[in-house]
Design an enzyme around this catalytic site. Structure first.
Site, PDB file in Angstrom:
ATOM      1  N   ASP A  69       0.846  -1.192   0.000  1.00 30.27           N
ATOM      2  CA  ASP A  69       0.000   0.000   0.000  1.00 30.27           C
ATOM      3  C   ASP A  69       0.890   1.254   0.000  1.00 30.27           C
ATOM      4  O   ASP A  69       1.802   1.360  -0.817  1.00 30.27           O
ATOM      5  CB  ASP A  69      -0.945  -0.038   1.194  1.00 30.27           C
ATOM      6  N   HIS A  93      -5.402  -7.528   0.208  1.00 24.74           N
ATOM      7  CA  HIS A  93      -4.592  -6.326   0.363  1.00 24.74           C
ATOM      8  C   HIS A  93      -3.781  -6.305   1.654  1.00 24.74           C
ATOM      9  O   HIS A  93      -2.679  -5.774   1.680  1.00 24.74           O
ATOM     10  CB  HIS A  93      -5.516  -5.107   0.309  1.00 24.74           C
ATOM     11  N   TYR A 127      -2.790  11.175   1.189  1.00 18.61           N
ATOM     12  CA  TYR A 127      -3.394  11.066  -0.136  1.00 18.61           C
ATOM     13  C   TYR A 127      -3.416  12.415  -0.845  1.00 18.61           C
ATOM     14  O   TYR A 127      -3.191  12.492  -2.059  1.00 18.61           O
ATOM     15  CB  TYR A 127      -4.807  10.493  -0.022  1.00 18.61           C
TER      16      TYR A 127
END
Length: 659
Positions: free
Chosen positions: A254, A457, A400
């Site tokens: 990630d 994930h 982000y």
């Protein structure tokens, strides 16, 4: 008396005139088509070069201050022991909020998790958190590994530091482990014991350094904007230096993949190998080929794996459905941060919903998201607690906004290749899949992909046994890779005993661009800078410009620069001697350019074998990339070696020393 032309003669004359006009018109059209073809070819070539030429490595400041101002002049840079504490104040406040939460709106019938976290199941989760989650026991669990905090560039950085207890016969190697969002260091707690325990077939174990990324958990977030993946990578690199590790392996997934990949790109001399459980490449060429592959999948991915990538008409809608959070966090992170900071119920729903669908998209059809099929509720809430107790959800989601800012996107970090050996593990239900051929555009030494027919994930959390085995195998392969790249004895390369006894560069002969033999003894008494160059590298413009500056400034004091074109790194010096000559002429190059050579492998030029063995590189002495630099003193002895990322102007202090 002249004869009057007949009608037949007039017709023939008129027809001839028309044919002449048609011929002239056709000729003009042909010329126009030819011109357009040339212009189209030039445009296509320009677009090709624009897309395929790697950008220059972004500039970065190793000491940039990210803490609050005014800057404390007496910052404590010591490494301080740390323990996680769930104080009575934190616990009582949390329980009060959970107790007095408003009633949730009933979920739609048979909606499962398709509309988000199912509110009926959320009630069960919150009841457990409020009444059955043992805060003191979990506090002790978190503190079973040694933890520390140290200030890096104004930020207090928290990290786990777990050293194995093994005999002297077992080698201990450092592993930097990087988590992502909405994960945390909690994901590694079941994995770490497996990594610090000797495994059959491996003569090494790991010393684990697992930091909370800046803004996550107990690591302080930056006080200002523009703290993206590059800046995070610099902080992590400085952390490893602070701890005392100049060379180390990296594991990441990630956001941890993004940061780990950036470290491998910026600091390849430090990274022994990069293991990723989210092997992706979002560079321009890779993205273009990804879409081209939708027409001819077999050109991009093996037939047995095509369903993981294509058809795009199936995969893209799924990805869009699962990345709505990303758009919010990339644009308005503080808005969602405020909502989640104030509501433990909202925080739990927002985070745990990802642990359902990102583990397996099929899970969202179930009322409980099948969360407890893969994870224990206590363990899931451990991860949520790190966000709640540290009040870090807002600072964590800001990553982000910085990662997808125009500034960061313009860096094109995935378009800058790295020579660091890389290994990927691909789990069946991961949200994105990239074939090896796309990954190799970025990771020039991409060694292997492990295919796993299950898992998603949060691999370290879900399948720690699989991850541990794969990390051991990857690092074993990295070590073999470095050993294979080490310069073997010169005799083994067919060199003479005389060459093995060489002491200076003056014993070598090279060829210039015209093929003329040049004895390097002509440079006796000069300080010489020897560089392997390329015309199409992202480092080209800066290096040629600064090498020219150095030459013009120091030539009178005795500096000579010897540039050797080399096509071994990404095929970035493909031209003929004439093309290379024209390229350097157009840039006003005044220093000496020689014939194209190999600097690595069986056909390495003897001069470069000598340089590499005289000034060994990081771990191995092979040349890592274009624009590696060797400084040779006035006696012809190599005295300094500099990495490709070191700009020529940074060598001035060394030139002053030897000139």
């Amino acid at each position: 008396m002249a004869k009057k032309p007949t009608n037949k003669t007039q017709s023939e004359s008129k027809a001839k005139g028309n044919n002449t006009k048609k011929s002239s018109s056709s000729g003009n059209i042909g010329k126009l088509l030819f011109v357009f073809a040339i212009l189209g070819g030039l445009l296509a070539f320009y677009v090709y070069k624009l897309v395929t030429t790697p950008p220059e490595t972004p500039k970065y400041d190793l000491e940039q201050w990210w803490g609050p101002y005014p800057k404390d002049q007496t910052i404590d840079v010591s490494i301080r022991p740390f323990k996680i504490e769930f104080s009575d104040v934190i616990v009582n406040d949390l329980r009060e909020r959970l107790m007095h939460r408003r009633p949730f709106v009933e979920p739609l019938e048979d909606a499962g998790f398709t509309y988000g976290f199912n509110s009926k199941f959320l009630g069960q989760v919150l009841h457990y958190w409020q009444n059955k989650y043992n805060f003191k026991d979990r506090e002790n669990f978190f503190n079973k590994f040694d933890q520390y905090i140290t200030n890096i560039q104004g930020l207090d950085i928290h990290y786990l530091h777990v050293k194995p207890k093994v005999s002297d016969s077992v080698e201990v190697v450092p592993l930097l482990m990087l988590h992502g969002w909405p994960g945390s260091v909690r994901e590694f707690y079941e994995l770490i014991p497996k990594l610090i325990t000797p495994q059959s077939g491996h003569n090494f174990v790991f010393e684990i350094i697992a930091p909370s990324l800046p803004g996550f958990g107990y690591s302080q977030g930056p006080a200002r904007k523009e703290f993206g993946p590059l800046e995070t990578a610099v902080v992590m690199s400085n952390l490893m230096k602070r701890i005392g590790h100049k060379h180390y392996y990296i594991q990441g997934g990630d956001a941890g993949h993004t940061v780990g990949s950036t470290i491998a790109t910026l600091f390849p001399e430090q990274v022994l190998g990069f293991h990723t459980n989210l092997p992706i490449n979002t560079g321009r060429v890779a993205t273009a080929l990804l879409f081209v592959g939708s027409l001819w999948p077999s050109t991009i991915v093996e037939n047995r794996l095509q369903s993981r990538m294509y058809p795009l008409s199936e995969h893209i809608p799924k990805l869009l459905e699962e990345t709505g959070y990303l758009h919010i966090q990339a644009t308005k992170p503080d808005t969602i941060g405020i909502a989640l900071t104030d509501s433990p119920a909202g925080l739990a729903a927002y985070i745990l919903e990802k642990f359902s669908s990102w583990t397996n998209l099929a899970f969202k059809n179930a009322t409980d998201g099948r969360l407890l099929e893969k994870y224990q509720l206590t363990h899931l809430l451990d991860n949520v607690m790190l966000y709640w107790a540290s009040n870090s959800i807002t600072t964590s989601v800001r990553i982000y906004a910085e990662a997808f800012s125009k500034r960061t996107m313009a860096m094109r970090l995935d378009d800058i290749p790295t020579e660091v050996p890389t290994w990927g593990i691909k789990f069946k239900h991961e949200l994105m899949f990239y074939s090896d051929c796309l990954l190799k555009l970025k990771y020039k030494n991409y060694l292997h992909s492990t295919m796993v027919e299950e898992g998603g994930h949060f691999a370290a959390f879900e399948m720690p046994h699989v991850m541990a085995k794969d990390i051991f195998e990857a690092v074993k392969t990295f070590r073999e890779f470095h050993n294979s790249q080490k310069t073997s004895p010169l005799e083994a390369r067919g060199q003479t005993v005389k060459e093995t006894q060489t002491k200076t560069i003056y014993d070598f002969t090279v060829k210039d661009l015209n093929g003329k033999q040049i004895k390097l003894e002509k440079y006796k008494g000069h300080v010489v800078l020897i560089v392997n160059v390329a015309s199409q590298c992202g480092l080209t413009d800066t290096n040629y410009k600064e090498l020219n500056i150095l030459y013009e400034k120091y030539a009178e004091r005795g500096l000579r620069i010897l540039a050797f074109p080399c096509n071994q790194f990404g095929g970035q010096e493909p031209g003929s001697p004439e093309e290379i000559f024209q390229f350097t002429k157009d840039r006003g190059v005044k220093f000496d350019i020689f014939e194209k050579v190999n600097v690595n492998g069986e056909n390495t030029h003897p001069l470069w074998n000598f340089l590499k063995t005289s000034q060994a590189g990081f771990i191995t002495d092979f040349i890592k990339w274009n624009f590696s630099k060797f400084l040779v003193d006035r006696n012809g002895v190599p005295v300094e070696r500099f990495a490709p990322t070191v700009s020529p102007l940074e060598l001035e202090e060394y030139l002053d020393k030897y000139l």
